[in-house]
Write a protein that holds these residues in place. Structure first.
Motif, PDB file in Angstrom:
ATOM      1  N   MET A  80       0.846  -1.191   0.000  1.00 56.21           N
ATOM      2  CA  MET A  80       0.000   0.000   0.000  1.00 56.21           C
ATOM      3  C   MET A  80       0.887   1.249   0.000  1.00 56.21           C
ATOM      4  N   LEU A  81       0.624   2.149  -0.923  1.00 55.95           N
ATOM      5  CA  LEU A  81       1.389   3.380  -0.996  1.00 55.95           C
ATOM      6  C   LEU A  81       0.939   4.352   0.080  1.00 55.95           C
ATOM      7  N   ASN A  82       1.861   5.117   0.566  1.00 57.25           N
ATOM      8  CA  ASN A  82       1.579   6.150   1.546  1.00 57.25           C
ATOM      9  C   ASN A  82       0.622   7.170   0.928  1.00 57.25           C
ATOM     10  N   SER A  83      -0.539   7.397   1.545  1.00 64.21           N
ATOM     11  CA  SER A  83      -1.531   8.314   0.964  1.00 64.21           C
ATOM     12  C   SER A  83      -1.009   9.745   0.898  1.00 64.21           C
ATOM     13  N   HIS A  84      -0.146  10.130   1.826  1.00 62.37           N
ATOM     14  CA  HIS A  84       0.450  11.471   1.763  1.00 62.37           C
ATOM     15  C   HIS A  84       1.344  11.596   0.530  1.00 62.37           C
ATOM     16  N   TYR A  85       2.055  10.535   0.196  1.00 61.22           N
ATOM     17  CA  TYR A  85       2.895  10.558  -0.996  1.00 61.22           C
ATOM     18  C   TYR A  85       2.026  10.768  -2.236  1.00 61.22           C
ATOM     19  N   GLN A  86       0.885  10.120  -2.272  1.00 61.00           N
ATOM     20  CA  GLN A  86      -0.025  10.263  -3.401  1.00 61.00           C
ATOM     21  C   GLN A  86      -0.495  11.710  -3.535  1.00 61.00           C
ATOM     22  N   GLN A  87      -0.800  12.361  -2.418  1.00 57.92           N
ATOM     23  CA  GLN A  87      -1.199  13.773  -2.437  1.00 57.92           C
ATOM     24  C   GLN A  87      -0.081  14.628  -3.020  1.00 57.92           C
ATOM     25  N   ILE A  88       1.139  14.331  -2.623  1.00 58.40           N
ATOM     26  CA  ILE A  88       2.301  15.087  -3.101  1.00 58.40           C
ATOM     27  C   ILE A  88       2.492  14.867  -4.596  1.00 58.40           C
ATOM     28  N   GLN A 137       0.332  14.002  -6.874  1.00 56.37           N
ATOM     29  CA  GLN A 137      -0.739  14.659  -7.624  1.00 56.37           C
ATOM     30  C   GLN A 137      -0.499  16.165  -7.700  1.00 56.37           C
ATOM     31  N   THR A 138      -0.018  16.741  -6.635  1.00 54.37           N
ATOM     32  CA  THR A 138       0.254  18.176  -6.617  1.00 54.37           C
ATOM     33  C   THR A 138       1.418  18.516  -7.536  1.00 54.37           C
ATOM     34  N   VAL A 139       2.475  17.737  -7.490  1.00 55.96           N
ATOM     35  CA  VAL A 139       3.644  17.979  -8.348  1.00 55.96           C
ATOM     36  C   VAL A 139       3.261  17.856  -9.819  1.00 55.96           C
ATOM     37  N   GLN A 140       2.339  16.968 -10.136  1.00 60.26           N
ATOM     38  CA  GLN A 140       1.896  16.819 -11.520  1.00 60.26           C
ATOM     39  C   GLN A 140       1.244  18.096 -12.057  1.00 60.26           C
ATOM     40  N   LEU A 141       0.782  18.954 -11.191  1.00 59.27           N
ATOM     41  CA  LEU A 141       0.126  20.197 -11.617  1.00 59.27           C
ATOM     42  C   LEU A 141       1.097  21.330 -11.932  1.00 59.27           C
ATOM     43  N   ILE A 142       2.366  21.203 -11.546  1.00 60.89           N
ATOM     44  CA  ILE A 142       3.338  22.262 -11.829  1.00 60.89           C
ATOM     45  C   ILE A 142       3.484  22.360 -13.345  1.00 60.89           C
ATOM     46  N   PRO A 143       3.205  23.528 -13.909  1.00 57.80           N
ATOM     47  CA  PRO A 143       3.286  23.648 -15.366  1.00 57.80           C
ATOM     48  C   PRO A 143       4.724  23.579 -15.883  1.00 57.80           C
ATOM     49  N   GLU A 144       4.849  23.148 -17.114  1.00 56.99           N
ATOM     50  CA  GLU A 144       6.149  23.141 -17.772  1.00 56.99           C
ATOM     51  C   GLU A 144       6.711  24.557 -17.759  1.00 56.99           C
ATOM     52  N   ARG A 194       5.438  19.971   6.061  1.00 57.33           N
ATOM     53  CA  ARG A 194       5.981  18.643   5.732  1.00 57.33           C
ATOM     54  C   ARG A 194       6.878  18.676   4.496  1.00 57.33           C
ATOM     55  N   ALA A 195       7.692  19.719   4.369  1.00 61.40           N
ATOM     56  CA  ALA A 195       8.576  19.866   3.206  1.00 61.40           C
ATOM     57  C   ALA A 195       9.504  18.664   3.043  1.00 61.40           C
ATOM     58  N   ARG A 196      10.015  18.149   4.135  1.00 62.71           N
ATOM     59  CA  ARG A 196      10.918  16.987   4.036  1.00 62.71           C
ATOM     60  C   ARG A 196      10.201  15.763   3.490  1.00 62.71           C
ATOM     61  N   MET A 197       8.919  15.642   3.818  1.00 62.98           N
ATOM     62  CA  MET A 197       8.134  14.530   3.292  1.00 62.98           C
ATOM     63  C   MET A 197       8.026  14.624   1.770  1.00 62.98           C
ATOM     64  N   VAL A 198       7.969  15.854   1.253  1.00 63.80           N
ATOM     65  CA  VAL A 198       7.910  16.028  -0.200  1.00 63.80           C
ATOM     66  C   VAL A 198       9.149  15.422  -0.844  1.00 63.80           C
ATOM     67  N   GLY A 199      10.309  15.713  -0.284  1.00 62.74           N
ATOM     68  CA  GLY A 199      11.546  15.137  -0.805  1.00 62.74           C
ATOM     69  C   GLY A 199      11.529  13.620  -0.769  1.00 62.74           C
ATOM     70  N   LYS A 200      11.056  13.066   0.341  1.00 57.20           N
ATOM     71  CA  LYS A 200      10.985  11.600   0.463  1.00 57.20           C
ATOM     72  C   LYS A 200      10.017  11.019  -0.560  1.00 57.20           C
ATOM     73  N   ALA A 201       8.871  11.669  -0.724  1.00 57.42           N
ATOM     74  CA  ALA A 201       7.869  11.174  -1.671  1.00 57.42           C
ATOM     75  C   ALA A 201       8.394  11.192  -3.097  1.00 57.42           C
ATOM     76  N   LEU A 202       9.140  12.236  -3.448  1.00 57.49           N
ATOM     77  CA  LEU A 202       9.662  12.329  -4.811  1.00 57.49           C
ATOM     78  C   LEU A 202      10.703  11.248  -5.072  1.00 57.49           C
TER      79      LEU A 202
END
Length: 117
Positions: free
Chosen positions: A1-9, A11-18, A36-44
């Motif tokens: 099971m994937l971490n649901s917080h990672y999924q939120q991150i 999905q949000t990163v996918q919205l950053i425009p080119e 939770r900035a550090r979590m963003v790094g871990k999720a990526l």
């Protein structure tokens, strides 16, 4: 099971425009995970090879709050991120990107209708 917080991150990163970048803390806030900035790094670092929901996750568009690529200069990941950014016409001088020129500032419609969190 994937971490649901990672999924939120992801999905949000996918919205950053080119051609735009966002900071780790900014992504955390927009993903509904303030502080939770550090979590963003871990999720990526855990993005599935095939992306998320059939789309790539443009991890390279996420930089630190000082406008810098976080990987050590000269490392393989640094060079890879810098190359991806430059391919999108983002100016990288040394390891720095001018946030004033390239930071993603989602408009109200993006916040209301694209962000899920």
């Amino acid at each position: 099971m994937l971490n649901s917080h990672y999924q939120q991150i992801w999905q949000t990163v996918q919205l950053i425009p080119e051609g735009k970048v966002a900071c780790y803390g900014q992504i955390a806030d927009l993903a509904g995970l303030p502080g939770r900035a550090r979590m963003v790094g871990k999720a990526l670092g855990k993005v599935p090879n095939d992306g998320w929901r059939g789309q790539t996750v443009p991890w390279f568009r996420v930089i630190n709050s000082q406008g810098k690529i976080s990987f050590p200069p000269g490392s393989e990941n640094f060079d890879k991120q810098k190359h991806h950014l430059q391919d999108e016409q983002i100016v990288v001088i040394g390891c720095r990107i001018k946030l004033k020129d390239f930071q993603w500032q989602p408009d109200l419609s993006e916040i209301l209708f694209s962000l899920e969190f």
